[in-house]
Design an enzyme around this catalytic site. Structure first.
Site, PDB file in Angstrom:
ATOM      1  N   ASP A 122       0.849  -1.185   0.000  1.00  0.00           N
ATOM      2  CA  ASP A 122       0.000   0.000   0.000  1.00  0.00           C
ATOM      3  C   ASP A 122       0.892   1.246   0.000  1.00  0.00           C
ATOM      4  OD1 ASP A 122      -2.368   1.641   0.610  1.00  0.00           O
ATOM      5  OD2 ASP A 122      -1.487   1.780   2.624  1.00  0.00           O
TER       6      ASP A 122
ATOM      7  N   ASP B 299      -0.193   5.191   0.966  1.00  0.00           N
ATOM      8  CA  ASP B 299      -0.375   6.176   2.036  1.00  0.00           C
ATOM      9  C   ASP B 299      -0.535   5.510   3.399  1.00  0.00           C
ATOM     10  OD1 ASP B 299      -0.310   8.152   0.029  1.00  0.00           O
ATOM     11  OD2 ASP B 299      -2.462   7.951  -0.310  1.00  0.00           O
TER      12      ASP B 299
HETATM   13 MG   LIG Z   1      -2.992   3.126   3.505  1.00  0.00          MG
END
Ligand SMILES: [Mg+2]
Length: 148
Positions: free
Chosen positions: A9, A11
């Site tokens: 992932d 952010d």
């Molecule tokens: Mg995230």
């Protein structure tokens, strides 16, 4: 021959989260996550970014702005010895009910169409158990939850 992948992932996992991050000035990279990726990459894993970026279709930033942010992120990662092999991005809002917004399976499916991936031995790293974790589990992948 199929190779395992580490799906990661963006952010909150690779970089400090901010609301609809897109300005490279806001980029702060989490070194601990990059070190884990480096370990996997040294063992032959692909490294794939998988990211929901609904700010695109909400009109909060352009694809060019997102690409510039990602380029800044990837060049910091390169400097730490990790090369991101590919990035799979969902631009949709929840209201669009697409197949690629995590935890839906589309981003992983896109990676599987493009690369020969050993999914049972692949790993997923994310900061949201309800998005990243559910997606990882739907493919039977090991999930590593990060908490920054
Ligand atoms: Mg995230």
């Amino acid at each position: 021959m199929a190779r395992p992948a580490v799906f990661v992932d963006r952010d909150g996992t690779l970089n400090r989260d901010c609301p609809y991050c897109h300005d490279p000035k806001d980029l702060f990279v989490y070194v601990d996550t990059v070190k884990v990726l480096r370990e996997y990459q040294s063992r032959g894993y692909y490294v794939f970014l998988v990211s929901n970026q609904s700010g695109l279709n909400r009109g909060y930033f352009t694809r060019k702005e997102m690409d510039d942010f990602n380029s800044a992120l990837f060049s910091e990662m390169d400097a730490m010895g990790v090369h991101v092999d590919d990035a799979f991005i969902c631009p949709h809002t929840p209201e669009e009910h697409c197949r690629c917004r995590k935890p839906e399976p589309g981003l992983v499916e896109q990676a599987m169409e493009k690369y020969d991936i050993d999914i049972p031995n692949s790993v997923y790293i994310g900061d949201r158990d309800d998005l990243d974790g559910d997606l990882a589990r739907s493919f039977g992948m090991k999930f590593i939850l990060v908490n920054h």
